[in-house]
Design an enzyme around this catalytic site. Structure first.
Site, PDB file in Angstrom:
ATOM      1  N   ASN A 148      -8.563  -5.129   2.020  1.00  0.00           N
ATOM      2  CA  ASN A 148     -10.291  -4.071   3.634  1.00  0.00           C
ATOM      3  C   ASN A 148     -11.248  -4.387   2.846  1.00  0.00           C
ATOM      4  OD1 ASN A 148      -8.952  -1.429   2.705  1.00  0.00           O
ATOM      5  ND2 ASN A 148      -7.396  -1.829   3.149  1.00  0.00           N
ATOM      6  N   ASP A 168      -1.882  -2.241   7.408  1.00  0.00           N
ATOM      7  CA  ASP A 168      -0.313  -2.097   8.006  1.00  0.00           C
ATOM      8  C   ASP A 168       0.902  -2.630   8.161  1.00  0.00           C
ATOM      9  OD1 ASP A 168      -1.696   0.367   9.237  1.00  0.00           O
ATOM     10  OD2 ASP A 168      -2.409  -1.116  10.840  1.00  0.00           O
ATOM     11  N   LYS A 211       1.768 -19.190  -8.012  1.00  0.00           N
ATOM     12  CA  LYS A 211       0.292 -18.786  -7.489  1.00  0.00           C
ATOM     13  C   LYS A 211       0.891 -20.546  -6.831  1.00  0.00           C
ATOM     14  CE  LYS A 211      -4.129 -21.078  -7.461  1.00  0.00           C
ATOM     15  NZ  LYS A 211      -4.755 -21.824  -8.188  1.00  0.00           N
ATOM     16  N   PHE A 224      -7.451  10.712   8.953  1.00  0.00           N
ATOM     17  CA  PHE A 224      -8.727   9.737   8.728  1.00  0.00           C
ATOM     18  C   PHE A 224      -8.864   8.155   9.994  1.00  0.00           C
ATOM     19  CE2 PHE A 224     -13.032  10.593   7.020  1.00  0.00           C
ATOM     20  CZ  PHE A 224     -12.108  11.254   5.610  1.00  0.00           C
ATOM     21  N   LYS A 273      -3.856   9.506  16.937  1.00  0.00           N
ATOM     22  CA  LYS A 273      -3.925   9.683  16.013  1.00  0.00           C
ATOM     23  C   LYS A 273      -3.354  10.777  15.118  1.00  0.00           C
ATOM     24  CE  LYS A 273      -5.701   5.218  14.398  1.00  0.00           C
ATOM     25  NZ  LYS A 273      -6.495   4.024  14.241  1.00  0.00           N
ATOM     26  N   LYS A 288       0.662  11.676  13.972  1.00  0.00           N
ATOM     27  CA  LYS A 288       0.684  11.659  13.002  1.00  0.00           C
ATOM     28  C   LYS A 288       1.168  13.116  12.248  1.00  0.00           C
ATOM     29  CE  LYS A 288      -1.383   7.637  12.100  1.00  0.00           C
ATOM     30  NZ  LYS A 288      -1.739   6.030  10.793  1.00  0.00           N
TER      31      LYS A 288
HETATM   32  N1  CTP Z   1      -2.501   5.241   7.736  1.00  0.00           N
HETATM   33  C1  CTP Z   1      -1.376   5.338   6.131  1.00  0.00           C
HETATM   34  N2  CTP Z   1      -0.474   4.431   6.243  1.00  0.00           N
HETATM   35  C2  CTP Z   1      -0.163   3.578   6.950  1.00  0.00           C
HETATM   36  C3  CTP Z   1      -1.819   3.205   7.493  1.00  0.00           C
HETATM   37  C4  CTP Z   1      -2.791   4.445   8.144  1.00  0.00           C
HETATM   38  O1  CTP Z   1      -1.186   6.138   5.949  1.00  0.00           O
HETATM   39  N3  CTP Z   1      -0.218   2.132   6.681  1.00  0.00           N
HETATM   40  C5  CTP Z   1      -3.454   6.395   7.207  1.00  0.00           C
HETATM   41  C6  CTP Z   1      -5.059   6.255   6.879  1.00  0.00           C
HETATM   42  O2  CTP Z   1      -4.554   6.553   5.348  1.00  0.00           O
HETATM   43  C7  CTP Z   1      -5.600   7.064   8.266  1.00  0.00           C
HETATM   44  C8  CTP Z   1      -4.954   6.951   8.724  1.00  0.00           C
HETATM   45  O3  CTP Z   1      -3.733   6.858   9.308  1.00  0.00           O
HETATM   46  O4  CTP Z   1      -5.389   8.336   6.849  1.00  0.00           O
HETATM   47  C9  CTP Z   1      -5.225   6.184  10.416  1.00  0.00           C
HETATM   48  O5  CTP Z   1      -5.236   5.220   9.197  1.00  0.00           O
HETATM   49  P1  CTP Z   1      -5.944   3.828  10.415  1.00  0.00           P
HETATM   50  O6  CTP Z   1      -5.785   2.045   9.881  1.00  0.00           O
HETATM   51  O7  CTP Z   1      -7.527   4.350  11.567  1.00  0.00           O
HETATM   52  O8  CTP Z   1      -4.804   3.529  11.968  1.00  0.00           O
HETATM   53  P2  CTP Z   1      -3.528   2.985  11.915  1.00  0.00           P
HETATM   54  O9  CTP Z   1      -2.692   4.230  12.461  1.00  0.00           O
HETATM   55  O10 CTP Z   1      -3.212   2.346  11.319  1.00  0.00           O
HETATM   56  O11 CTP Z   1      -3.759   2.451  13.317  1.00  0.00           O
HETATM   57  P3  CTP Z   1      -4.464   1.098  14.343  1.00  0.00           P
HETATM   58  O12 CTP Z   1      -4.146   0.413  13.282  1.00  0.00           O
HETATM   59  O13 CTP Z   1      -3.398   1.212  15.184  1.00  0.00           O
HETATM   60  O14 CTP Z   1      -6.072   1.733  14.522  1.00  0.00           O
END
Ligand code: CTP
Length: 409
Positions: free
Chosen positions: A214, A286, A296, A330, A344, A348
């Protein structure tokens, strides 16, 4: 915050020099000791007598007008100052500072001082946006000179635009904040605490040469790590793929590189029991490819379907096993910021959640600035304006230190 602070006020020749009188007066009212140096051009706009009366000290204009035979005036002033403030700062003094020219009392003193320097530029909008001025300001910023950005509005030259010196009250507030920050740093409120910061984006491999990642640059996480270190913490950075380099290895700051979300989890989990504050600034994937091809992957067919499986949610998993750790998450959002952020935070089990609208200009991935809103279990704690990521890092870690230790307000 300004009581007893020794401020060397440099005034250069722009129409905003008249505002320097009010600035000097406000500094004195706040308890600062002020010595004034004016350039020859500044004296065309405002008289030395005004500044002498307001600062209650003689004003310096000439390098060779040595008022006290016991000392060399420009060195004496340079050593005396807790901070040198140039307001207004013309394009000319900015250029001289950038290249190190010392051809009058002010530029010579600025070159001789080891005190922090703050400047409040003021000039015509076209001068302010000229590439030479932009380059010179960047040079000064890189050297740690603090810049009080000019405001936008009607300029004395008739133009409307950016270039108007910030108002004296605002400059005094910036100075007060600066000294307040110095005091906090000196107090080292995070000494003895271990802060773990995840930064950057995870890399989920498809095959030996391809991966899903990303746009996270790592800038926010690294700024937080530096802030935590400056407040005295022992800092461990766990970084994925980043656009910028992590802070240089130094005593009390280590960097562990990881690729995938699973590796990030393992690295953070291994030190979890020993962690006081965990900041999850990383953008974690995610989902990851169900299979990682060892060779490859070859193309075949007109379309291709990737099967992804859910990754571990690091924050949520650790949030469930908190044993006194302070957890900062975050949330990068594009819509319904507050609702998603609070959801969140609670899901969390975070102590603080830093939410930003990644679609806003001056916020989010890659930018040097950010606009964030801080939430706790009770709701919004504070909304910060657009600030550098460095400044946001400090504000977040100051807040965490305050909540964790109650040591300072
Ligand atoms: N985070 C994490 N592990 C994951 C996904 C997210 O620890 N697999 C943490 C990120 O580091 C951040 C927080 O969760 O501190 C929120 O991440 P974000 O990508 O905004 O949220 P998601 O939980 O992935 O939710 P969504 O994709 O539904 O927005």
């Amino acid at each position: 915050m300004l009581t007893g602070k020794k401020i060397l006020l440099g005034i250069t020749g722009g129409i905003a020099a008249y505002k320097a009188a009010s600035l000097c007066s406000k500094l004195v009212q706040q308890g600062a000791e002020v010595r004034v140096i004016m350039t020859g051009s500044a004296t065309q706009f405002i008289s030395e007598l005004t500044l002498q009366a307001l600062s209650k000290h003689p004003v310096y204009t000439d390098t060779f007008d040595e008022k006290n035979p016991q000392v060399i005036a420009h060195i004496d002033l340079a050593d005396w100052a807790d901070l040198a403030l140039v307001a207004p700062a013309t394009a000319n003094i900015i250029a001289k500072m950038a290249v190190g020219i010392a051809d009058d009392m002010l530029s010579t003193t600025l070159l001789a001082t080891e005190a922090p320097i703050m400047i409040a530029p003021a000039m015509n909008v076209h001068m302010y946006t000229h590439p030479a001025v932009t380059r010179n300001l960047a040079e000064l910023t890189g050297r740690g000179v603090l810049i009080v950005e000019p405001g936008s509005g009607q300029l004395a030259c008739g133009y409307t635009g950016k270039g108007r010196m910030e108002e004296p009250e605002a400059i005094v507030a910036v100075l007060a904040n600066y000294f307040a920050r110095q005091k906090r740093v000196a107090e080292q409120p995070l000494a003895g605490k271990k802060v773990v910061v995840t930064a950057g984006g995870t890399v989920e491999r498809l095959d030996p040469v391809r991966y899903i990642t990303n746009d996270s640059s790592g800038k926010m996480g690294f700024a937080i790590a530096k802030a935590a270190r400056s407040l005295g913490a022992e800092v461990v950075i766990v970084a994925g793929r980043t656009e910028v380099s992590p802070p240089a290895f130094s005593e009390g700051l280590t960097v562990t590189r990881v690729e995938s979300a699973l590796e990030m989890y393992e690295a953070v989990n291994a030190i979890w029991a020993d962690t006081d504050i965990l900041v999850k600034a990383a953008a974690v994937a995610d989902y990851r490819p169900k299979q990682i091809a060892e060779q490859k992957m070859k193309k075949s067919g007109e379309t291709m379907t990737l099967e992804l499986v859910k990754n571990i949610d690091i924050l949520e998993t650790l949030g469930r096993s908190k044993m006194g750790q302070f957890l900062i998450g975050f949330a990068a959002e594009t819509d319904q910021l507050e609702q998603n952020a609070l959801d969140k935070l609670r899901r969390k089990n975070c102590d603080l959640l830093i939410a930003n609208d990644v679609t806003a200009e001056g916020a989010g991935f890659g930018s040097d600035t950010n606009i964030v809103h801080v939430y706790d279990q009770d709701g919004l704690v504070q909304s910060l304006p657009q600030l550098s990521k460095e400044e946001i890092g400090l504000r977040i870690m100051e807040l965490a230190a305050e909540r964790l230790t109650g040591e300072f307000k």
